[in-house]
Design a protein around this motif. Sequence first.
Motif, PDB file in Angstrom:
ATOM      1  N   VAL A  77      37.536  51.651  22.840  1.00  0.00           N
ATOM      2  CA  VAL A  77      37.271  51.092  21.507  1.00  0.00           C
ATOM      3  C   VAL A  77      38.578  50.702  20.821  1.00  0.00           C
ATOM      4  CG1 VAL A  77      36.401  51.599  19.186  1.00  0.00           C
ATOM      5  CG2 VAL A  77      35.074  52.292  21.200  1.00  0.00           C
ATOM      6  N   VAL A  78      39.544  51.597  20.869  1.00  0.00           N
ATOM      7  CA  VAL A  78      40.824  51.328  20.189  1.00  0.00           C
ATOM      8  C   VAL A  78      41.517  50.115  20.818  1.00  0.00           C
ATOM      9  CG1 VAL A  78      43.144  52.239  19.772  1.00  0.00           C
ATOM     10  CG2 VAL A  78      41.136  53.680  19.371  1.00  0.00           C
ATOM     11  N   LEU A  79      41.569  50.078  22.130  1.00  0.00           N
ATOM     12  CA  LEU A  79      42.209  48.934  22.804  1.00  0.00           C
ATOM     13  C   LEU A  79      41.474  47.642  22.464  1.00  0.00           C
ATOM     14  CD1 LEU A  79      42.937  50.605  26.260  1.00  0.00           C
ATOM     15  CD2 LEU A  79      44.643  49.867  24.588  1.00  0.00           C
ATOM     16  N   ALA A 130      45.948  56.398  34.480  1.00  0.00           N
ATOM     17  CA  ALA A 130      46.149  55.314  35.449  1.00  0.00           C
ATOM     18  C   ALA A 130      45.465  54.032  34.970  1.00  0.00           C
ATOM     19  CB  ALA A 130      45.607  55.722  36.812  1.00  0.00           C
ATOM     20  N   ARG A 131      44.361  54.191  34.274  1.00  0.00           N
ATOM     21  CA  ARG A 131      43.616  53.030  33.807  1.00  0.00           C
ATOM     22  C   ARG A 131      44.219  52.442  32.540  1.00  0.00           C
ATOM     23  NH1 ARG A 131      39.024  51.908  30.631  1.00  0.00           N
ATOM     24  NH2 ARG A 131      38.513  54.061  30.110  1.00  0.00           N
ATOM     25  N   THR A 132      44.721  53.295  31.619  1.00  0.00           N
ATOM     26  CA  THR A 132      45.070  52.786  30.288  1.00  0.00           C
ATOM     27  C   THR A 132      46.494  53.101  29.816  1.00  0.00           C
ATOM     28  OG1 THR A 132      44.281  54.772  29.147  1.00  0.00           O
ATOM     29  CG2 THR A 132      42.661  53.023  29.533  1.00  0.00           C
ATOM     30  N   ALA A 133      47.124  54.166  30.320  1.00  0.00           N
ATOM     31  CA  ALA A 133      48.385  54.601  29.712  1.00  0.00           C
ATOM     32  C   ALA A 133      49.550  53.724  30.135  1.00  0.00           C
ATOM     33  CB  ALA A 133      48.676  56.058  30.085  1.00  0.00           C
ATOM     34  N   GLU A 134      50.565  53.658  29.276  1.00  0.00           N
ATOM     35  CA  GLU A 134      51.787  52.919  29.573  1.00  0.00           C
ATOM     36  C   GLU A 134      52.983  53.854  29.683  1.00  0.00           C
ATOM     37  OE1 GLU A 134      51.055  48.752  27.523  1.00  0.00           O
ATOM     38  OE2 GLU A 134      50.634  50.414  26.163  1.00  0.00           O
ATOM     39  N   ALA A 135      52.801  55.084  29.279  1.00  0.00           N
ATOM     40  CA  ALA A 135      53.805  56.122  29.493  1.00  0.00           C
ATOM     41  C   ALA A 135      53.079  57.451  29.586  1.00  0.00           C
ATOM     42  CB  ALA A 135      54.828  56.147  28.367  1.00  0.00           C
ATOM     43  N   ILE A 136      53.616  58.352  30.387  1.00  0.00           N
ATOM     44  CA  ILE A 136      53.056  59.703  30.507  1.00  0.00           C
ATOM     45  C   ILE A 136      54.164  60.703  30.232  1.00  0.00           C
ATOM     46  CG2 ILE A 136      52.181  61.447  32.128  1.00  0.00           C
ATOM     47  CD1 ILE A 136      50.572  59.413  33.519  1.00  0.00           C
ATOM     48  N   PHE A 137      53.890  61.638  29.326  1.00  0.00           N
ATOM     49  CA  PHE A 137      54.794  62.761  29.119  1.00  0.00           C
ATOM     50  C   PHE A 137      54.338  63.886  30.046  1.00  0.00           C
ATOM     51  CE2 PHE A 137      55.605  61.303  24.487  1.00  0.00           C
ATOM     52  CZ  PHE A 137      56.586  60.442  24.923  1.00  0.00           C
TER      53      PHE A 137
END
Lengths: 451, 451
Positions: free
Chosen positions: A164-166, A234-241
Amino acid sequence: MGRRKNKIKLGAFLLFTGHHVAAWRHPQASVGTDFENYFELAKLAEAAKFDAIFFADGVAARLKDVEAASRKAHSGVYPFEPITLLSALSSVTRNIGLIATASTSFSDPYNLARQFGSLDRLSGGRAGWNLVTSSDQEAAYNFGHETRILHADRYERAEEFADVVLGLWDSWDDDAFIRDQAGGRYFDPEKLHRLNHKGRHFKVRGPLNIPRSPQGRPVLVQAGASGPGKELAARTAEAIFAAHITLEEAKAFYADVKGKLGAYGRSPDDLKILPGIFPVVGRSETEAQEKFEALQELIQPQVGLNLLSQLSGVDLSSYPLDGPIPSDLPVTNAGKSRQELVLDLARRENLTIRQLYLRTAGARGHWQVVGTPSQIADVMEERFENYGADGFNIMAPIMPGGLVDFIELVVPELRRRGLFRTEYEGTTLRENLGLKRPVNRFAAGTAAAAE
Amino acid sequence: MGRRKNKIKLGAFLLFTGHHVAAWRHPQASVGTDFENYFELAKLAEAAKFDAIFFADGVAARLKDVEAASRKAHSGVYPFEPITLLSALSSVTRNIGLIATASTSFSDPYNLARQFGSLDRLSGGRAGWNLVTSSDQEAAYNFGHETRILHADRYERAEEFADVVLGLWDSWDDDAFIRDQAGGRYFDPEKLHRLNHKGRHFKVRGPLNIPRSPQGRPVLVQAGASGPGKELAARTAEAIFAAHITLEEAKAFYADVKGKLGAYGRSPDDLKILPGIFPVVGRSETEAQEKFEALQELIQPQVGLNLLSQLSGVDLSSYPLDGPIPSDLPVTNAGKSRQELVLDLARRENLTIRQLYLRTAGARGHWQVVGTPSQIADVMEERFENYGADGFNIMAPIMPGGLVDFIELVVPELRRRGLFRTEYEGTTLRENLGLKRPVNRFAAGTAAAAE
């Protein structure tokens, strides 16, 4: 080894008084919790050309054990809420990225999309949203729930929330607001797109009532290390902490997540993996060790046990402090993956409960390195060059001193090795992180145009 | 007449490009929608010693008539979300109050209480929350509702929402965070108070996970002119942004609301009534009239009709533009009190539909005064001295020019008459508005202490 062509990305994970659980008791800690204290940290990180500053968050004080909670600075009571704090910092900084944590469990996607879109516009394209889900029972009680939200439900909601946000962030084309004064046309109706989302958790018509933001959309960050968390990332993130301790764990996680991107039509460079690192820096090994011990000695036993219970999801306060970790601890709902990380550490090194809380209380379960600038640069370089990390989220043990140590001692060493920038590459967080600016899915002329 | 001992309070109601519906088409309008444009307006208002700047808000674009919406700047698509915008302004201003609108219909009380508490802390005690309820059907569609929320339900939720937020703001005593480094005690558990609210709309345990703010709590503002709106304001509000046009209406409203305070144990000075005024200022009457006409001529008919329909809650587009207002319009759910205000005006002056939209489109239903500085000061003084207002919310027709006109021409005239300050009295919004700092209801030693 074959050098990677990219450089290391650096985030400054800002937590008041520092990441060491007893930092606030240290004579050199700034216990000030005014805006000026945060501004000072942001200025330090920006002057050192960090990619971003980052704030964790939660929506409840952790008061199950009030006595323990009252003995530490990190009881979930934050001096500021992060979206407002980063907004205040946006107007007094120029280049650094601004990443705030917000939970999909207790927020609304329309309001959240709008506030992060606004922050991206206020900052000229420097906003990031760290998407988390909340297992916290005390948080659930603040939002009308009778009990905590189960893991599977949390991730199902998070998946839909992210969609929804995207989608809302693509409500308007970049050039929708034409402001034609003579012709009397303020926006072009052809460049407006309703989302019309109807899902299990949300019904949201749209459009978002804010223009598209400088980055197209804020950078989407995640931390989830569980199975569903990795798929969502994997589907939506652009960075992972990430929060892995050994090089092997880090490499396995890196390969696993990067390997999943293709299935979603994404390339490995579309997602940056930035493990947390808790660096205790000294000009000599002895100085580093002394700095660390000075903090460790300030840990009160009820605080260490309480923190361990929060991290591992089990209450160890009824077991002997100097005995082993019981082998038959049940797996709980509270962050299964985190629990495994902590218990694996204890078993690997055969720690007592006291030793485990002393080990984990410092870096709170994160990767802890005590050493000289060269030693710390070595392990960072090793993890970066071996594809265990694209960069790091720096968790200074004590603020501002620990951040100053890292900037004055380790950053120059990373630069000498050609591993870290001397100037910002761009003006947006995406440009500095090396992330593409997303095309609006609905925009006329794009393959995915649906309206 | 007997002079009042207080002075006039002034808010600057900031709306991008100005309050006149066609301002954005004017050659002198700033159509910029960057942070810098807002910062300029905030600096102007602060230099003039206004009490506060104020932002309206909504959570939907108003696109029922897309053709009309695309021809105006005010279609509910705001360049920024107000809480984030005011947070960004908090770090680059020093004295001026920061009031943001947020709806109880589509927000969550815990998140809202926390963000406004955070803004109050960021700004050193300058935050205000303008509590509104939302009748907007398009907003309801963005939050999972199938239809708009009925008036009675909205106010029932608003009452409970306000109680929860006010209660959460008292979660901690002012001196709860003792930060005793040597003793190892960060906060005093005796000074922590759980709300334990269980109502029809909300279950919220608390405490709020942010310390009590500099003002004790942000200033609570309301606008509701309906019956339930007035009762809620009399019980909880500290300022009202009223929207009455004639002196008689203003005096009646003032007396009515101030008269209700006693029943809630409050005194008349505990609530300030600040009507909106839309001033078109010229050095001569002719210049003022010419400025006004230049804006009026830019109103496109479909925009005027659309705005009238929004304000009055009825669609007049099927009636002849130059005919009278039909006498049998149904009372709608959409802002009954607003509808009455607009239709009363039309009947009082026997206006055609075109004349009505030209009258109301300019000031959008608010009190419009076109004249010289002296004439404008006269009507403000009259309304103030006759207890029709404690101050005013200035709705400049065009930005920044109309605000500059008011500041350069009318403010000096008010000062000559001893009606407006030359320096801020205090450092918080409460101190400048002359409002008490609320005592924590739970704090030890207070009569109302409950825990």
